[in-house]
Design a protein around this motif. Structure first.
Motif, PDB file in Angstrom:
ATOM      1  N   THR A  48       0.822  -1.247   0.018  1.00 14.29           N
ATOM      2  CA  THR A  48       0.024  -0.148  -0.076  1.00 14.29           C
ATOM      3  C   THR A  48       0.775   1.354  -0.098  1.00 14.29           C
ATOM      4  N   SER A  49       2.302   1.268   0.598  1.00 15.76           N
ATOM      5  CA  SER A  49       2.770   2.581   0.550  1.00 15.76           C
ATOM      6  C   SER A  49       4.455   2.199   1.111  1.00 15.76           C
ATOM      7  N   GLY A  50       5.138   3.234   1.026  1.00 21.40           N
ATOM      8  CA  GLY A  50       6.532   3.040   1.257  1.00 21.40           C
ATOM      9  C   GLY A  50       6.563   2.566   2.572  1.00 21.40           C
ATOM     10  N   GLY A 252      -9.167   4.583   3.123  1.00 23.05           N
ATOM     11  CA  GLY A 252      -7.736   4.386   2.623  1.00 23.05           C
ATOM     12  C   GLY A 252      -6.758   4.806   3.492  1.00 23.05           C
ATOM     13  N   PRO A 253      -5.552   4.398   3.262  1.00 24.25           N
ATOM     14  CA  PRO A 253      -4.307   4.505   4.146  1.00 24.25           C
ATOM     15  C   PRO A 253      -4.255   6.019   4.213  1.00 24.25           C
ATOM     16  N   TRP A 266      -2.936  -1.579   7.481  1.00 24.71           N
ATOM     17  CA  TRP A 266      -2.764  -1.371   6.116  1.00 24.71           C
ATOM     18  C   TRP A 266      -1.472  -2.126   5.681  1.00 24.71           C
ATOM     19  N   VAL A 267      -0.603  -2.676   6.634  1.00 23.13           N
ATOM     20  CA  VAL A 267       0.759  -3.186   6.416  1.00 23.13           C
ATOM     21  C   VAL A 267       0.699  -4.441   5.361  1.00 23.13           C
ATOM     22  N   HIS A 268      -0.229  -5.334   5.692  1.00 23.89           N
ATOM     23  CA  HIS A 268      -0.244  -6.416   5.023  1.00 23.89           C
ATOM     24  C   HIS A 268      -1.323  -6.593   3.971  1.00 23.89           C
TER      25      HIS A 268
END
Length: 397
Positions: A48-50, A252-253, A266-268
């Motif tokens: 999802t993100s850096g 959303g993140p 949201w990590v996984h």
């Protein structure tokens, strides 16, 4: 509302996009336009993100409570929060006056509890990682190559992301995505990392967000104007869904909306389908060439500017910049003025961890206060860059 959000609420929205927005030139369905990037690594996963990618790298490498993670003193919150999520202790190391890692300080900071070291390619200018790679091999420490500012590029013939045990990137900084990050490695298979997908509603949210943002900045031409009616209908439907089934609507993140917060939920998760499609089908050659061209345009126009100096006075072959960083001698009033003029401007590391002060690292504090960043992404129009340059000259000079 955190300090960062309160700070940003004081200013009008930038009238030029700070990051890429979808346009008719974004996509290319031919593979001959692939460029050397973090995706050139042997293994990669779309997340999802850096910051989620950093968290997964720490988790997959076994970082746990009681461990120490060395992090640059010049940083943003999203580099620290993954270590705290693993209940590890962040330990900050110095950077040099050229925004490079201070290998001597890193060596001094290593203890028996040091499990991982994060190094960052600031603004797309690739670090020499040969020394830190050797040190990590000797000490048995995990090296995480932070490519959030450097999705593309090579140094000494080696692709970005290929030196670390793990490498991470932020797709949203280089592509017109709603969400997206990359976890990659040349040496560690990543197939044991379990990622979950999203509901159909989130994929739709991602799609419409990408389209809405493009329309808001006047991209997509007549097609974008024609879509406005569809967007209005979507907003009505989305409002009805949120009212009737609020527990099923994912917002959303925070990374997707410009925040620096860390959400473990949201990590996984994997990248949404619309964002993934853009990353895998964008005209990468255009991205590389346009970013370099736009950066050099700033460099030529702002050389000799009284009161400010480009942080880097050249753009080496193989580097693909995230932004154009400008060191401003007296930053307070120019920053306020440019923000009030709705110029797209920000400062990486504007809010350093309280542990970082002049005593720990004067260079990081100096960069935090004095280095402004301006967009040089591939979706900027020539007249937009000219306008930004004009505002910089009038305000600072």
């Amino acid at each position: 509302m955190n300090a960062e959000a309160r700070h940003n609420a004081r200013y009008p929205n930038a009238i030029v996009p700070m990051s890429p927005v979808l346009s008719s030139a974004t996509l290319s369905l031919t593979r001959d336009k692939r460029q050397t990037s973090i995706l050139s690594c042997q293994y990669s996963r779309e997340v999802t993100s850096g910051r989620a990618a950093i968290a997964l790298a720490l988790e997959n490498s076994g970082v746990q409570k009681g461990d120490e993670v060395l992090i640059p003193a010049f940083h943003c919150e999203s580099m620290i929060s993954p270590a705290r999520w693993r209940e590890a202790t962040p330990v900050f190391f110095r950077v040099t006056p050229k925004a490079e890692i201070d290998l001597d300080d890193i060596t001094r900071k290593i203890t028996p509890r040091t499990k991982a070291i994060i190094v960052t390619h600031y603004f797309g200018f690739l670090q020499d990682l040969s020394g830190i790679r050797t040190l990590c091999d000797e000490k048995g420490i995990v090296l995480i190559e932070d490519c959030a500012h450097a999705f593309f590029g090579t140094r000494d013939g080696k692709p970005v992301g290929s030196i670390g045990d793990y490498a991470i990137a932020s797709s949203m900084k280089f592509f017109p995505c709603y969400d997206g990050g990359i976890l990659a490695s040349n040496s560690v298979p990543l197939n044991t990392i379990n990622l979950t997908g999203f509901s159909t509603l989130f994929h739709l949210k991602s799609f419409f967000n990408i389209i809405e943002r493009a329309i808001s900045f006047g991209r997509l031409g007549w097609f974008g104007r024609a879509l406005k009616a569809l967007i209005s209908f979507k907003q009505l439907i989305w409002g009805y869904i949120k009212k009737k089934r609020p527990q099923h609507v994912s917002q959303g993140p925070s990374a997707s909306d410009g925040g620096y917060g860390f959400e473990s939920s949201w990590v996984h998760s994997s990248t949404s389908k619309p964002s993934s499609f853009i990353v895998n089908n964008a005209d990468q050659k255009r991205i590389v060439e346009a970013r370099r061209k736009n950066y050099l345009r700033y460099l030529e126009a702002l050389k000799g500017l009284q009161g400010a100096t480009p942080l880097f006075d050249n753009l080496p072959e193989g580097y693909v910049p995230l932004v154009f960083p400008l060191y401003v001698k007296n930053p307070v009033q120019p920053f306020e003025s440019l923000k009030q003029k709705a110029v797209p401007i920000w400062r990486f590391g504007e809010y350093l961890d309280p542990a970082v002060d002049e005593t720990l690292d004067p260079n990081s504090v100096d960069f935090s206060n004095h280095v402004f960043q301006f967009p040089c992404h591939q979706e900027l129009k020539e007249e937009e860059i000219d306008w930004i340059i004009q505002q910089i000259k009038e305000t600072i000079q």
